[in-house]
Design a protein around this motif. Structure first.
Motif, PDB file in Angstrom:
ATOM      1  N   ARG A  60      -7.383   9.949 -12.713  1.00 59.57           N
ATOM      2  CA  ARG A  60      -6.656  10.209 -14.169  1.00 59.57           C
ATOM      3  C   ARG A  60      -7.623  11.522 -14.670  1.00 59.57           C
ATOM      4  O   ARG A  60      -8.798  11.302 -14.938  1.00 59.57           O
ATOM      5  N   GLU A  61      -6.865  12.401 -14.891  1.00 57.70           N
ATOM      6  CA  GLU A  61      -7.503  13.588 -15.476  1.00 57.70           C
ATOM      7  C   GLU A  61      -8.195  13.483 -16.956  1.00 57.70           C
ATOM      8  O   GLU A  61      -9.510  13.779 -17.147  1.00 57.70           O
ATOM      9  N   SER A  62      -7.615  12.656 -17.648  1.00 59.64           N
ATOM     10  CA  SER A  62      -8.267  11.877 -18.910  1.00 59.64           C
ATOM     11  C   SER A  62      -9.535  11.412 -18.770  1.00 59.64           C
ATOM     12  O   SER A  62     -10.439  11.613 -19.741  1.00 59.64           O
ATOM     13  N   GLU A  63      -9.659  10.450 -17.732  1.00 54.93           N
ATOM     14  CA  GLU A  63     -10.854   9.820 -17.465  1.00 54.93           C
ATOM     15  C   GLU A  63     -11.987  10.888 -17.166  1.00 54.93           C
ATOM     16  O   GLU A  63     -13.232  10.592 -17.468  1.00 54.93           O
ATOM     17  N   ILE A  64     -11.738  11.786 -16.203  1.00 56.43           N
ATOM     18  CA  ILE A  64     -12.681  12.638 -15.697  1.00 56.43           C
ATOM     19  C   ILE A  64     -13.034  13.562 -16.913  1.00 56.43           C
ATOM     20  O   ILE A  64     -14.331  13.833 -17.285  1.00 56.43           O
ATOM     21  N   ASN A  65     -12.241  13.946 -17.618  1.00 58.68           N
ATOM     22  CA  ASN A  65     -12.628  14.904 -18.872  1.00 58.68           C
ATOM     23  C   ASN A  65     -13.399  14.008 -19.793  1.00 58.68           C
ATOM     24  O   ASN A  65     -14.373  14.732 -20.353  1.00 58.68           O
ATOM     25  N   ARG A  66     -13.079  12.659 -20.088  1.00 54.86           N
ATOM     26  CA  ARG A  66     -14.087  11.967 -20.627  1.00 54.86           C
ATOM     27  C   ARG A  66     -15.358  11.776 -20.093  1.00 54.86           C
ATOM     28  O   ARG A  66     -16.419  11.910 -20.770  1.00 54.86           O
ATOM     29  N   TRP A  67     -15.614  11.674 -18.856  1.00 55.98           N
ATOM     30  CA  TRP A  67     -17.004  11.582 -18.365  1.00 55.98           C
ATOM     31  C   TRP A  67     -17.523  12.951 -18.143  1.00 55.98           C
ATOM     32  O   TRP A  67     -18.740  12.971 -18.711  1.00 55.98           O
ATOM     33  N   ILE A  68     -16.844  14.134 -18.356  1.00 53.90           N
ATOM     34  CA  ILE A  68     -17.551  15.410 -18.407  1.00 53.90           C
ATOM     35  C   ILE A  68     -18.041  15.761 -19.958  1.00 53.90           C
ATOM     36  O   ILE A  68     -19.059  16.174 -19.921  1.00 53.90           O
ATOM     37  N   ALA A  69     -17.291  15.075 -20.623  1.00 57.59           N
ATOM     38  CA  ALA A  69     -17.856  15.365 -22.140  1.00 57.59           C
ATOM     39  C   ALA A  69     -19.213  14.686 -22.512  1.00 57.59           C
ATOM     40  O   ALA A  69     -19.854  14.995 -23.330  1.00 57.59           O
TER      41      ALA A  69
END
Length: 72
Positions: free
Chosen positions: A47-56
């Motif tokens: 999920r893109e949202s989970e990857i973005n949360r990890w990157i943040a």
């Protein structure tokens, strides 16, 4: 109205995260990287949202599913 979550394939996830494939799977196992979602019998993605949360904030990311499995 919010936009639906996109599913990212492995190459995109590796490019965005900067991780190697083996490190990515090790971190998934440890619960410090988002888990895959099954798309079909032979296809998975993230999920893109989970990857973005990890990157943040990579050090603060913990997968709730893995923590639940370890406790139970």
């Amino acid at each position: 109205m919010t936009e639906p979550d996109k599913i990212l394939r492995i190459r995109t996830v590796l490019d965005r995260s900067g991780l190697s494939r083996s490190t990515l799977y090790r971190k998934m196992k440890d619960g410090t990287f988002p888990r895959q979602v099954k798309i079909s019998d032979y296809c998975s993605g993230w999920r893109e949202s989970e990857i973005n949360r990890w990157i943040a904030d990579p050090p603060a990311y913990h997968c709730e599913e893995v923590e639940t499995e370890l406790k139970g």
